[in-house]
Design an enzyme around this catalytic site. Structure first.
Site, PDB file in Angstrom:
ATOM      1  N   ILE A   2      19.041   6.737   3.898  1.00 43.95           N
ATOM      2  CA  ILE A   2      18.746   7.817   2.932  1.00 43.95           C
ATOM      3  C   ILE A   2      19.329   9.126   3.472  1.00 43.95           C
ATOM      4  O   ILE A   2      19.019   9.513   4.595  1.00 43.95           O
ATOM      5  CB  ILE A   2      17.217   8.007   2.735  1.00 43.95           C
ATOM      6  N   LYS A  33      10.844  10.964  13.997  1.00 38.79           N
ATOM      7  CA  LYS A  33      11.507  11.336  12.737  1.00 38.79           C
ATOM      8  C   LYS A  33      10.801  12.514  12.079  1.00 38.79           C
ATOM      9  O   LYS A  33      11.433  13.408  11.525  1.00 38.79           O
ATOM     10  CB  LYS A  33      11.538  10.122  11.805  1.00 38.79           C
ATOM     11  N   ARG A  57      27.140  -3.027  27.097  1.00 37.14           N
ATOM     12  CA  ARG A  57      26.778  -3.539  28.433  1.00 37.14           C
ATOM     13  C   ARG A  57      27.511  -4.823  28.755  1.00 37.14           C
ATOM     14  O   ARG A  57      27.979  -5.039  29.864  1.00 37.14           O
ATOM     15  CB  ARG A  57      25.269  -3.820  28.482  1.00 37.14           C
ATOM     16  N   GLU A  72      22.263  12.341  10.731  1.00 37.95           N
ATOM     17  CA  GLU A  72      21.676  11.865   9.471  1.00 37.95           C
ATOM     18  C   GLU A  72      20.952  10.518   9.631  1.00 37.95           C
ATOM     19  O   GLU A  72      19.884  10.289   9.071  1.00 37.95           O
ATOM     20  CB  GLU A  72      22.787  11.730   8.417  1.00 37.95           C
ATOM     21  N   GLY A 121      17.130  -6.948  13.159  1.00 38.31           N
ATOM     22  CA  GLY A 121      17.728  -5.733  13.749  1.00 38.31           C
ATOM     23  C   GLY A 121      17.065  -4.444  13.307  1.00 38.31           C
ATOM     24  O   GLY A 121      17.598  -3.361  13.503  1.00 38.31           O
ATOM     25  N   GLU A 156      12.923  -1.154  17.023  1.00 34.58           N
ATOM     26  CA  GLU A 156      13.447  -0.457  18.199  1.00 34.58           C
ATOM     27  C   GLU A 156      13.509  -1.425  19.385  1.00 34.58           C
ATOM     28  O   GLU A 156      12.843  -2.472  19.378  1.00 34.58           O
ATOM     29  CB  GLU A 156      12.533   0.716  18.552  1.00 34.58           C
ATOM     30  N   LYS A 207      16.865   9.083  17.064  1.00 32.34           N
ATOM     31  CA  LYS A 207      15.795  10.047  16.745  1.00 32.34           C
ATOM     32  C   LYS A 207      15.006  10.459  17.980  1.00 32.34           C
ATOM     33  O   LYS A 207      14.551  11.596  18.087  1.00 32.34           O
ATOM     34  CB  LYS A 207      14.873   9.526  15.656  1.00 32.34           C
ATOM     35  N   GLY A 223      18.481  -1.287   9.481  1.00 32.69           N
ATOM     36  CA  GLY A 223      19.450  -2.365   9.255  1.00 32.69           C
ATOM     37  C   GLY A 223      20.867  -1.871   9.497  1.00 32.69           C
ATOM     38  O   GLY A 223      21.141  -0.655   9.432  1.00 32.69           O
ATOM     39  N   VAL A 253      23.654  -1.127  14.850  1.00 32.34           N
ATOM     40  CA  VAL A 253      24.225   0.018  14.118  1.00 32.34           C
ATOM     41  C   VAL A 253      25.704   0.217  14.476  1.00 32.34           C
ATOM     42  O   VAL A 253      26.533   0.488  13.600  1.00 32.34           O
ATOM     43  CB  VAL A 253      23.413   1.308  14.383  1.00 32.34           C
TER      44      VAL A 253
HETATM   45  P1  NDP Z   1      21.060  -2.268  19.709  1.00 28.45           P
HETATM   46  O1  NDP Z   1      20.156  -2.635  20.827  1.00 28.45           O
HETATM   47  O2  NDP Z   1      21.361  -3.281  18.685  1.00 28.45           O
HETATM   48  O3  NDP Z   1      22.435  -1.720  20.303  1.00 28.45           O
HETATM   49  C1  NDP Z   1      22.498  -0.906  21.441  1.00 28.45           C
HETATM   50  C2  NDP Z   1      23.898  -0.986  21.991  1.00 28.45           C
HETATM   51  O4  NDP Z   1      24.001  -0.134  23.122  1.00 28.45           O
HETATM   52  C3  NDP Z   1      24.289  -2.391  22.474  1.00 28.45           C
HETATM   53  O5  NDP Z   1      25.589  -2.685  22.039  1.00 28.45           O
HETATM   54  C4  NDP Z   1      24.248  -2.299  24.002  1.00 28.45           C
HETATM   55  O6  NDP Z   1      25.185  -3.116  24.653  1.00 28.45           O
HETATM   56  C5  NDP Z   1      24.632  -0.835  24.188  1.00 28.45           C
HETATM   57  N1  NDP Z   1      24.149  -0.311  25.455  1.00 28.45           N
HETATM   58  C6  NDP Z   1      22.883  -0.199  25.872  1.00 28.45           C
HETATM   59  N2  NDP Z   1      22.833   0.302  27.124  1.00 28.45           N
HETATM   60  C7  NDP Z   1      24.122   0.497  27.499  1.00 28.45           C
HETATM   61  C8  NDP Z   1      24.738   0.957  28.682  1.00 28.45           C
HETATM   62  N3  NDP Z   1      24.021   1.318  29.747  1.00 28.45           N
HETATM   63  N4  NDP Z   1      26.079   1.040  28.727  1.00 28.45           N
HETATM   64  C9  NDP Z   1      26.822   0.645  27.667  1.00 28.45           C
HETATM   65  N5  NDP Z   1      26.299   0.203  26.516  1.00 28.45           N
HETATM   66  C10 NDP Z   1      24.952   0.124  26.435  1.00 28.45           C
HETATM   67  O7  NDP Z   1      20.429  -0.967  19.028  1.00 28.45           O
HETATM   68  P2  NDP Z   1      20.590  -0.470  17.529  1.00 28.45           P
HETATM   69  O8  NDP Z   1      22.001  -0.565  17.118  1.00 28.45           O
HETATM   70  O9  NDP Z   1      19.542  -1.083  16.694  1.00 28.45           O
HETATM   71  O10 NDP Z   1      20.151   1.069  17.688  1.00 28.45           O
HETATM   72  C11 NDP Z   1      21.033   2.025  18.198  1.00 28.45           C
HETATM   73  C12 NDP Z   1      20.452   3.410  17.907  1.00 28.45           C
HETATM   74  O11 NDP Z   1      20.322   3.585  16.503  1.00 28.45           O
HETATM   75  C13 NDP Z   1      19.045   3.650  18.482  1.00 28.45           C
HETATM   76  O12 NDP Z   1      18.923   4.995  18.847  1.00 28.45           O
HETATM   77  C14 NDP Z   1      18.137   3.345  17.286  1.00 28.45           C
HETATM   78  O13 NDP Z   1      16.898   4.000  17.367  1.00 28.45           O
HETATM   79  C15 NDP Z   1      18.970   3.908  16.164  1.00 28.45           C
HETATM   80  N6  NDP Z   1      18.694   3.380  14.846  1.00 28.45           N
HETATM   81  C16 NDP Z   1      18.630   2.022  14.649  1.00 28.45           C
HETATM   82  C17 NDP Z   1      18.452   1.525  13.376  1.00 28.45           C
HETATM   83  C18 NDP Z   1      18.383   0.071  13.114  1.00 28.45           C
HETATM   84  O14 NDP Z   1      18.143  -0.327  11.951  1.00 28.45           O
HETATM   85  N7  NDP Z   1      18.608  -0.799  14.097  1.00 28.45           N
HETATM   86  C19 NDP Z   1      18.303   2.420  12.226  1.00 28.45           C
HETATM   87  C20 NDP Z   1      18.397   3.836  12.538  1.00 28.45           C
HETATM   88  C21 NDP Z   1      18.581   4.263  13.809  1.00 28.45           C
HETATM   89  P3  NDP Z   1      25.072  -4.723  24.566  1.00 28.45           P
HETATM   90  O15 NDP Z   1      25.222  -5.074  23.110  1.00 28.45           O
HETATM   91  O16 NDP Z   1      26.201  -5.229  25.369  1.00 28.45           O
HETATM   92  O17 NDP Z   1      23.724  -5.090  25.097  1.00 28.45           O
HETATM   93  N1  HSE Z   2      13.140   0.903  14.097  1.00 26.60           N
HETATM   94  C1  HSE Z   2      13.439   1.830  13.072  1.00 26.60           C
HETATM   95  C2  HSE Z   2      12.683   1.461  11.823  1.00 26.60           C
HETATM   96  C3  HSE Z   2      14.909   1.850  12.804  1.00 26.60           C
HETATM   97  O1  HSE Z   2      12.235   0.323  11.718  1.00 26.60           O
HETATM   98  O2  HSE Z   2      12.528   2.315  10.945  1.00 26.60           O
HETATM   99  C4  HSE Z   2      15.329   2.909  11.816  1.00 26.60           C
HETATM  100  O3  HSE Z   2      15.163   4.178  12.336  1.00 26.60           O
END
Ligand code: NDP
Ligand code: HSE
Length: 438
Positions: A136, A205, A45, A129, A187, A190, A105, A302, A14
């Protein structure tokens, strides 16, 4: 006017999508927001990991505290996930007077009451959002577009990964583990995918949706939750023979006695639009007393669909940077002093229809025994499907649909039927919703 400086916590699916969307559509977004928006700092990280976005012009750090403490930044976007470090960082950002945008969430469902109270006190916004139904704009629709309604109920496919798995298994006969691995690769899933398949993510949610729909506090611990792991191909096929689809739904309903909040596999008539929402797509059906049913559809997960919601929130925050904090849209739709503590009903007291499947000895009188037990509890039957054994000694499979009944009565009836000598093994029970009225 100087661009607004934004700090990003997390550069994964994201976070990367958000950088890309802001970069690609920057000019048009600035015309909407009234100012440019620049991501100047970001934390992750591992600084050497390949990214889906360019990091040019962004100061990178592995220490997220540097972002929330940076005095140049007005907005912090939390995209790390989880509810421990994310909670600390969001609370620190608020204490430092920064507006927060998050897609998290779990964080909002579990700690939102505390976070919003702190934000209210500090006069900053916390926008979320992207936390529900990916791209959505469902929070905005309920909080603002439907503000003239009493919301009676809502029902949604609110986990993209789960819907993707159910669709691929039904349409292609794919194996559960393979489809889950594909959802992870894309992607969607969770960090811990049991959150997706066991319904925890959908429960997070639903907590948020129920709160903004009915003006109640966030109460994640009171959501009833069942995942998709026990749905069998046989159930999917039986449901289809009876004119239904099985979807994993989050349902929130306001009744005379309280609020129902439940997440579980559900049979819905196949002619409903929501029954035909497939793959990673999500949909939320909301019933308002004035507007009637309204349906919101779009990608539930996504990189860029979720970034669409994140950037929408950033634009909202930028537009209100100079407005009086007292006149902003309240976090949970209702004014903080108007949140009411309507009781959340225990599952025994919810009312729904049911799909029941049982294995029975193939002899006269068995069906009569089952219908007598149901009748004694005031449960009437809508349809029965009996699959005869194909070989001697094999058991018959009886599938039935009931009318709406209190769950407590159904639990007692199921226990009595399971105690019959002619019935073997546990009865499969899947709730059924017609989704057509109040
Ligand atoms: P990712 O695992 O792809 O990304 C998480 C990011 O956080 C990574 O860049 C990671 O670093 C970084 N991170 C984790 N721990 C640390 C730390 N201790 N210090 C610094 N950086 C850190 O997750 P998503 O992008 O998929 O999800 C992010 C959020 O969005 C979550 O809350 C998820 O539930 C929510 N979400 C996700 C959706 C999806 O489609 N994926 C849709 C809607 C909501 P590094 O990359 O270096 O490991
Ligand atoms: N893991 C969640 C899903 C990401 O598949 O709906 C979006 O919130």
């Amino acid at each position: 006017m100087e661009p607004v400086k934004v700090g990003l916590l997390g550069m994964g699916t994201v976070g990367g999508g958000t950088v890309n969307v802001l970069h690609r559509n920057g000019e048009e977004i600035a015309r909407r927001a009234g100012r440019g928006i620049e991501i100047t700092h970001a934390a992750s990280r591992d600084l050497n990991k390949p990214r889906i976005c360019s990091t040019e012009g962004i100061t990178l750090t592995t220490n997220p505290n540097e972002v929330v403490e940076n005095s140049e930044l007005q907005i912090v976007v939390e995209l790390i996930g989880g509810d421990t470090l994310a909670r600390d960082l969001v609370m620190k950002a608020i204490a430092n007077g920064k507006h927060v945008v998050t897609a998290n969430k779990a964080l909002i469902a579990k700690h939102g009451n505390e976070i919003f109270a702190a934000a209210q006190k500090k006069g900053v916004m916390v926008a979320f959002e992207a936390a529900v139904a990916g791209g959505i704009p469902i929070i905005k629709a309920i909080r603002e577009g439907l503000a003239g309604n009493r919301i009676e109920w809502l029902a949604g496919i609110i986990n993209g990964t789960g819907n993707f798995i159910l669709t691929e298994m039904r349409d292609k006969g794919s194996n559960f583990e393979d489809v889950l691995a594909e959802a992870q690769r894309l992607g969607y899933a969770e960090a811990d995918p049991t959150f997706d398949v066991e319904g925890i993510d959908a429960a997070h949610k639903l907590t948020i949706l129920a709160s903004i729909a009915f003006g109640i506090p966030l109460q994640f611990e009171k959501v009833y939750n069942e995942g998709i792991t026990r749905i069998t191909r046989e159930d999917v096929e039986s449901a289809e023979q009876l004119g239904y689809r099985i979807k994993h739904l989050g349902i929130a309903k306001k009744t005379a006695n309280g609020v129902e909040m439940r997440v579980h596999p559900t049979l819905i008539p196949e002619r409903r639009l929501i029954a035909n929402v497939d793959g990673v797509m999500n949909a939320v059906l909301v019933y308002g007393d004035a507007v009637g049913p309204t349906l919101y559809y779009g990608a539930g997960a996504g990189a860029e669909p979720t970034a669409s919601a994140v950037v929408g929130d950033i634009v909202d925050v930028v537009r209100t940077l100079t407005s009086d904090p007292e006149n902003r849209v309240p976090h949970l739709a209702f004014q903080p002093d108007a949140i009411s503590d309507i009781p959340v009903l225990p599952m025994d007291e919810i009312q729904t229809a049911y799909y029941l499947k049982m294995r029975a000895q193939d002899k006269p009188g068995v069906l009569a025994d089952v219908t007598r037990i149901l009748g004694d509890r005031g449960i009437s039957i809508e349809a029965v499907l009996q699959k005869e054994p194909t070989s001697a000694g094999e058991q018959a499979t009886i599938t039935m649909l009931t009318h709406v009944v209190m769950e407590g009565s159904m639990n007692q009836a199921i226990a009595d039927i399971e105690a019959l000598k002619s019935i073997s093994g546990p009865i499969t029970r899947i709730r059924l919703e017609h989704l057509n009225k109040k």
